[in-house]
Design a protein around this motif. Structure first.
Motif: not given
Length: 376
Positions: A347, A358-359, A102, A105, A100, A355-356, A351
Motif C-alpha cells: 500500500l 481497493l476502488r 487513501l 477514497d 497512500t 488504491r485502484e 499506492p
C-alpha cells in the motif's frame, strides 16, 4: 512490520542519544517539528478542502484511553480501519514518507492500539495485554466508528502484526465489516522467519559478503528451537540492506523509521517518546504468541470478502506462505494480489495500484481473475 526485541533495544538507546543531541544542538527545532497535529488535507492549490477531516481523537476503549488519527476528504466516504504492525508500532508516519492517498477514497482511521503510541500509558494493566483483548478492542473501535459515521459496516485492513490481529477480528465479527484486507498477511510467523534466514544466507553467499554470512551462520532459527538472540540482532539489518524488509527503498530502520517518526508533525515530543516506549512494552507481552501461533490451523473460513496484498519481495511475512494460507481459506469472495515492486508494505510502495484495487474490487466485492481466484 515485525521488528524484534534486540532491534528495539538498539532503537531505544539510539533514540535517547539522538533526542539529547537534537535538543542540545538545535534548541526548539525538534519542538517545532512536534506540534501534535496531523496535516490538513489540501487541494492542488494548497487550500484546505472544505468539509475534509484531519484530526486526532482520544476515545475510551474497553476502559483504556486510546488515540486515533482520522483523515478523509469527504467524511461520508466508506470508513477504512487500519491495523498497524509491530506489535506496538504505529504507522501513520509511513503515510508521510510514502503517501497512500487513501484519504481521497476513504475516511481512513489510523488507530494506535492499546499500549502503542498515542495509546501508550504506564498505567495499562499488564494482564490486559493479550491477543484476546486486542481483538475485543478492535471490535470496540469498529463499533465507535460505525456509530460516529453512521455506517452499518466498515472496511478492515491489517498490516503485518495487524494482519495477524485483523484476520482473527474478521473471523470473530464479520457482520461489522464489508471486507477484510490483509497486507503482508501473517500465516505462521515462525515458519516465515525460518524461510527468511535461509533466503538471506543464500543471497549473501552469492554476493560474497562473508561478514554478513558469518553473522547469519551464527544466528540459528528453527521451528524446533525458535529465534536465537543473534538472529534478532542481525535480521533487520540483513533484510533492509537487500531491500526485502519494510519497503524496497528502505535500507535501515534508523533512516526509514526512527528518523521519520521524529520528523512526523502529528505527534508531540512526549508522544514520539511514547511510540518507542510503547513498542518495547507491547512486545514484552505479545511477541511470543505472535511468533508461535499458526493461523493456518485456526482460521479456515471467513464469512466476508477477503483480499490479500502481498509484496513479491516480502521476507517479513513470506509471500509463498501467505499464498498457501490464502488458498486454504473458504470465503464468499477472495482476491490475492502480488505487487511485483514491493516488499512488506504494498500500500505504501505501490499506492496507485493498491488504491485502484481497493476502488474497483474491494468496494464492489469482486476480484480480477488474472490476480487470484474469485472464490465461491
Amino acid at each position: 512490520m515485525a521488528w524484534q526485541p534486540s532491534s528495539r533495544r538498539r532503537l531505544l538507546i539510539g533514540g535517547a542519544a539522538v533526542l539529547d543531541a537534537a535538543l542540545i544542538g538545535t534548541g526548539g527545532a525538534l519542538r517545532a517539528l512536534s506540534p501534535g497535529e496531523p496535516p490538513r488535507l489540501v487541494d492542488e492549490a494548497g487550500h484546505r478542502i472544505a468539509g475534509s477531516l484531519s484530526e486526532r481523537v482520544f476515545v475510551p476503549i474497553n476502559g483504556i484511553r486510546q488515540g486515533i488519527i482520522i483523515q478523509g476528504r469527504d467524511p461520508s466516504n466508506p470508513v477504512l480501519l487500519f491495523l498497524h504492525g509491530g506489535p506496538g508500532m504505529p504507522e501513520f508516519f509511513l503515510n508521510t514518507t510514502h503517501p497512500t492517498g487513501l484519504e481521497n477514497d476513504f475516511t481512513v482511521v489510523w488507530w494506535e492500539q492499546r499500549g502503542a503510541g498515542l495509546s501508550f500509558s504506564a498505567d495499562i494493566p499488564p494482564q490486559s495485554m493479550t491477543v484476546a483483548q486486542m481483538i475485543a478492542d478492535t471490535v470496540a473501535v469498529a463499533d465507535y466508528l460505525r456509530d460516529r459515521f453512521q455506517q452499518d459496516k466498515i472496511y478492515l485492513l491489517g498490516h503485518s502484526w495487524g494482519s495477524f490481529l485483523g484476520i482473527q477480528v474478521a473471523a470473530a465479527a464479520p457482520e461489522r465489516f464489508h471486507a477484510y484486507v490483509g497486507m503482508g498477511q501473517v500465516s505462521y510467523q515462525l515458519q516465515s522467519e525460518v524461510a527468511a534466514n535461509a533466503f538471506l544466507l543464500e543471497q549473501y553467499r552469492a554476493l560474497g559478503d562473508t561478514a554478513m554470512v558469518r553473522r547469519l551462520e551464527a544466528a540459528p532459527v528453527s521451528r524446533a528451537d525458535g529465534l536465537s538472540d543473534a538472529w534478532l540482532r542481525v535480521r533487520d539489518d540483513a533484510m533492509h540492506r537487500l531491500g526485502v524488509g519494510t519497503t524496497r527503498d528502505m535500507r535501515s530502520v534508523i533512516s526509514g523509521v526512527f528518523i521519520p517518526v521524529w520528523r512526523c508533525r502529528a505527534y508531540t515530543i512526549c508522544e514520539k517518546i511514547a511510540i518507542w516506549r510503547g513498542m518495547a512494552w507491547s512486545r514484552r507481552f505479545l511477541w511470543d504468541e505472535f511468533i508461535a501461533t499458526d493461523l493456518t490451523t485456526r482460521i479456515h473460513r471467513l464469512d466476508l470478502p477477503v483480499y490479500f496484498f502481498t509484496g513479491a519481495h516480502d521476507l517479513t511475512a513470506n509471500h509463498d506462505l501467505s499464498r498457501m494460507y490464502f488458498d486454504q481459506i473458504d470465503a464468499p469472495v477472495k482476491g490475492f494480489y502480488t505487487f511485483d515492486a514491493s516488499a512488506h508494505s504494498p500500500l505504501f510502495e505501490e499506492p496507485l495500484r493498491a488504491r485502484e484495487i481497493l476502488r474497483q474490487d474491494v468496494l464492489f466485492n469482486r476480484v480480477r481473475l488474472a490476480d487470484g481466484p474469485a472464490g465461491d
